[in-house]
Design a protein around this motif. Structure first.
Motif, mmCIF file in Angstrom:
data_model
loop_
_atom_site.group_PDB
_atom_site.id
_atom_site.type_symbol
_atom_site.label_atom_id
_atom_site.label_comp_id
_atom_site.label_asym_id
_atom_site.label_seq_id
_atom_site.Cartn_x
_atom_site.Cartn_y
_atom_site.Cartn_z
ATOM 1 N N LEU A 26 12.677 1.161 -0.247
ATOM 2 C CA LEU A 26 11.567 1.924 -0.815
ATOM 3 C C LEU A 26 10.484 1.033 -1.416
ATOM 4 O O LEU A 26 9.300 1.346 -1.343
ATOM 5 N N ARG A 27 10.878 -0.073 -2.046
ATOM 6 C CA ARG A 27 9.882 -0.932 -2.695
ATOM 7 C C ARG A 27 8.961 -1.566 -1.641
ATOM 8 O O ARG A 27 7.734 -1.555 -1.803
ATOM 9 N N ILE A 28 9.536 -2.102 -0.573
ATOM 10 C CA ILE A 28 8.708 -2.692 0.469
ATOM 11 C C ILE A 28 7.883 -1.608 1.161
ATOM 12 O O ILE A 28 6.719 -1.821 1.501
ATOM 13 N N ARG A 29 8.471 -0.432 1.363
ATOM 14 C CA ARG A 29 7.736 0.671 1.987
ATOM 15 C C ARG A 29 6.479 0.999 1.170
ATOM 16 O O ARG A 29 5.389 1.178 1.723
ATOM 17 N N GLU A 30 6.633 1.068 -0.133
ATOM 18 C CA GLU A 30 5.511 1.380 -1.004
ATOM 19 C C GLU A 30 4.405 0.341 -0.854
ATOM 20 O O GLU A 30 3.212 0.678 -0.786
ATOM 21 N N GLN A 31 4.786 -0.927 -0.791
ATOM 22 C CA GLN A 31 3.805 -1.999 -0.687
ATOM 23 C C GLN A 31 3.120 -2.002 0.676
ATOM 24 O O GLN A 31 1.904 -2.201 0.779
ATOM 25 N N VAL A 32 3.899 -1.783 1.734
ATOM 26 C CA VAL A 32 3.330 -1.764 3.083
ATOM 27 C C VAL A 32 2.343 -0.609 3.235
ATOM 28 O O VAL A 32 1.242 -0.774 3.773
ATOM 29 N N GLU A 33 2.722 0.563 2.768
ATOM 30 C CA GLU A 33 1.835 1.717 2.854
ATOM 31 C C GLU A 33 0.530 1.465 2.097
ATOM 32 O O GLU A 33 -0.559 1.807 2.578
ATOM 33 N N ALA A 34 0.641 0.867 0.911
ATOM 34 C CA ALA A 34 -0.546 0.596 0.107
ATOM 35 C C ALA A 34 -1.464 -0.398 0.808
ATOM 36 O O ALA A 34 -2.699 -0.239 0.795
ATOM 37 N N LEU A 35 -0.877 -1.422 1.437
ATOM 38 C CA LEU A 35 -1.687 -2.415 2.148
ATOM 39 C C LEU A 35 -2.397 -1.773 3.338
ATOM 40 O O LEU A 35 -3.601 -1.975 3.553
ATOM 41 N N THR A 56 8.530 -10.052 -2.361
ATOM 42 C CA THR A 56 9.591 -9.045 -2.378
ATOM 43 C C THR A 56 10.599 -9.304 -1.269
ATOM 44 O O THR A 56 11.815 -9.184 -1.468
ATOM 45 N N THR A 57 10.111 -9.663 -0.079
ATOM 46 C CA THR A 57 11.002 -9.953 1.051
ATOM 47 C C THR A 57 11.938 -11.115 0.718
ATOM 48 O O THR A 57 13.151 -11.049 0.949
ATOM 49 N N CYS A 58 11.383 -12.186 0.168
ATOM 50 C CA CYS A 58 12.200 -13.362 -0.151
ATOM 51 C C CYS A 58 13.199 -13.068 -1.266
ATOM 52 O O CYS A 58 14.356 -13.508 -1.205
#
Length: 240
Positions: A26-35, A56-58
């Motif tokens: 969910l955290r990466i999803r939120e960031q990807v959507e925002a970008l 976040t990935t690392c």
């Protein structure tokens, strides 16, 4: 793909692929959507999220491997630490292809240069940059798109390599049900149990009550499985 995940005009292909495979991220999803939503009108936001997604990935990779993460580490350091636990240059038989490994390491050095570029541009032009003048011109969206595409490539390289090597080396953090062959092996030998008329599945009970014991048994199971496969290959070769 979840219905609430919109499909904007600008997309990060590698990140999308990972999100489809791991909808719980969910955290990466939120960031990807925002970008994706910030392109092309808010290039400063794009640059800021590039760095955040890589970090976040690392951090996810290191946490999966059971490695401590220093709160002061920034993107270049996080990439360098994460790369220590990724299996570069593997061949199908488990050996290391030297040329592939050398090429992958060269690629990693390029990745680190890319990360440094992301950080430098983010510090100067990102929305989170400190001390920017209110009337300073926005970063050209072309640079933001280049950074976004490069970030997508970095995330794809790191996370795919991480997941591929995790198939041979069970992670320090994973969800129950990701290793159904092992769960079946446990459940065939133990149980089923009932406590207060509630059925308990042996493998899930072990996972929930003593994760480290579950993981240790899983590691041994994977090692024995790999050894059995190697013996089978050797036996077939001897028959030829």
């Amino acid at each position: 793909m979840p219905s609430e995940y919109s499909v904007p005009e600008f997309q990060l292909a590698a990140c999308r692929e990972l999100l489809d495979a791991h909808p719980e991220s969910l955290r990466i999803r939120e960031q990807v959507e925002a970008l994706e939503e910030a392109m092309p009108d808010r290039p400063g936001m794009v640059v800021s999220f590039c760095r955040t997604i890589i970090e976040t990935t690392c951090k996810t990779i290191l946490t999966d491997r059971g490695m401590p993460v220093d709160a002061g580490w920034e993107a270049p350091k996080l990439v360098a630490e994460a790369m220590k636990y990724l299996n570069l240059g593997p061949s199908e038989d488990g050996s290391v292809d030297t040329k592939l490994r050398n090429g992958a390491e060269s690629l990693v050095r390029g990745v680190n240069q890319l990360i440094s570029g992301v950080v430098e541009i983010r510090n100067a032009h990102g929305s989170a940059a400190h001390g920017a003048d209110a009337y300073e011109p926005l970063l050209d969206s072309r640079y933001a798109e280049i950074l976004a595409r490069s970030t997508d490539a970095v995330v794809g390289l790191l996370f795919r390599t991480h997941l591929q090597s995790a198939k041979r080396d069970p992670l320090s953090r994973f969800a129950y049900g990701e290793h159904p062959d092992f769960d079946e092996y446990i459940d065939n030998d133990y149980g089923p149990f009932e406590v207060l008329d509630m059925p308990l599945i042996a493998s899930e009970a072990l996972y929930r009550t003593d994760f480290q014991a579950y993981r240790s048994a899983l590691v041994q199971f994977k090692q024995e499985e790999a050894a059995g496969a190697a013996d089978c290959v050797a036996g077939n070769a001897g028959d030829d």
